[in-house]
Design an enzyme around this catalytic site. Sequence first.
Site, PDB file in Angstrom:
ATOM      1  CB  SER A  68     113.449 -66.427  82.772  1.00  0.00           C
ATOM      2  OG  SER A  68     112.911 -67.659  83.495  1.00  0.00           O
ATOM      3  CE  LYS A  71     115.393 -69.431  81.925  1.00  0.00           C
ATOM      4  NZ  LYS A  71     113.999 -70.200  81.959  1.00  0.00           N
ATOM      5  CE1 TYR A 200     115.801 -72.081  84.647  1.00  0.00           C
ATOM      6  CE2 TYR A 200     115.013 -73.677  86.169  1.00  0.00           C
ATOM      7  CZ  TYR A 200     115.139 -72.896  85.516  1.00  0.00           C
ATOM      8  OH  TYR A 200     113.767 -72.528  84.449  1.00  0.00           O
ATOM      9  CE1 TYR A 252     111.805 -67.514  78.371  1.00  0.00           C
ATOM     10  CE2 TYR A 252     110.535 -66.580  78.534  1.00  0.00           C
ATOM     11  CZ  TYR A 252     111.490 -67.280  79.062  1.00  0.00           C
ATOM     12  OH  TYR A 252     111.959 -66.924  80.334  1.00  0.00           O
ATOM     13  CB  VAL A 270     107.727 -66.227  85.573  1.00  0.00           C
ATOM     14  CG1 VAL A 270     107.260 -66.887  84.143  1.00  0.00           C
ATOM     15  CG2 VAL A 270     108.342 -67.609  86.111  1.00  0.00           C
TER      16      VAL A 270
END
Length: 320
Positions: A68, A71, A200, A252, A270
């Site tokens: 991630s 992103k 993605y 998050y 992750v």
Amino acid sequence: MHSHSLDLKAITAEIAAEIAQATDRGRVADYIPALGAISPAHFGMAIVLADGTCHLAGDADVAFSIQSISKVFSLTMALGAVGDAIWKRVGREPSGSAFNSIIQLETERGIPRNPFINAGAIVVCDMLLGRYEPREAIGDMVRFVRSLADDGQSGDGDIVIDEHVARGEAETGFRNMALANYMRAFGNIHHPVEHTLGLYFHQCAIAMSCRQLALAGRYLMAGGRNPATGRSVVSAQRARRINALMLMCGHYDGSGEFAFRVGLPGKSGVGGGILAIAPGVASIAVWSPGLNERGNSQLGTLALERLVRKTGWSIFDPVP
Ligand code: GLN
């Protein structure tokens, strides 16, 4: 504290030694075999200062799955491609829920809270597809990340997509498929979901080392410019805003805790990596594969907490 009056060689060595001793290393992500097979014993750290000086510790040159953290780079690309129009399709608020949660999408009518949760990043991929084929958009992204990491000497050609990881993502990505389909039902995904998710899943599978990641983050410490080339990646205002989103949403439902303990804009993945930015001072990458219960690197966070305490680099420390 000014970066040149610090003994960063000693500081990074001390942190690496402490992390090596840690017995509770968190849990390595195991939703795909390619990640589950990684040893939790790894630890790497790279710090690139504003003047280009680089400090490395541990496995700083071992490539890992950035997941991630990608992103941040896709958001940066999308801001360049479609500009502020992206904020019509994705929000800018912390979600307070897990990275792959679907709950808010129902009441918020398919508009994800922010670009760093999975739903938001999938919308960003949908925007990046534009009129491209998924394969072209994937190639574009890898070239963009390579250009960010280019320091003119060590070479960045070995930043690649780990196809084994990408395949694993596609084979197990049921929640991401659900998120994409659900948003498509609200009209917020414009391409076939397989195309959007193809991009993605591949961006999640980019493999980089801490050194490459810290180099790639330089524009975020330097007002949107790559300090090595002087070339603008994004405007200073956009760099500031990406940092704001990283601080508020980059971990998050653990973003508050990360801000509390570290106090830097940061983005986790992750794979156990974290990219953290001390604006004007340093771009920092850490990697330790074991995760805490929120899916953020347990010892990577500890390493950054130690670094900030020893350097005074938190954005909440008084300016020297
Ligand atoms: N590939 C992961 C997913 O989509 C990325 C999540 C993460 O790094 N937090 O579930």
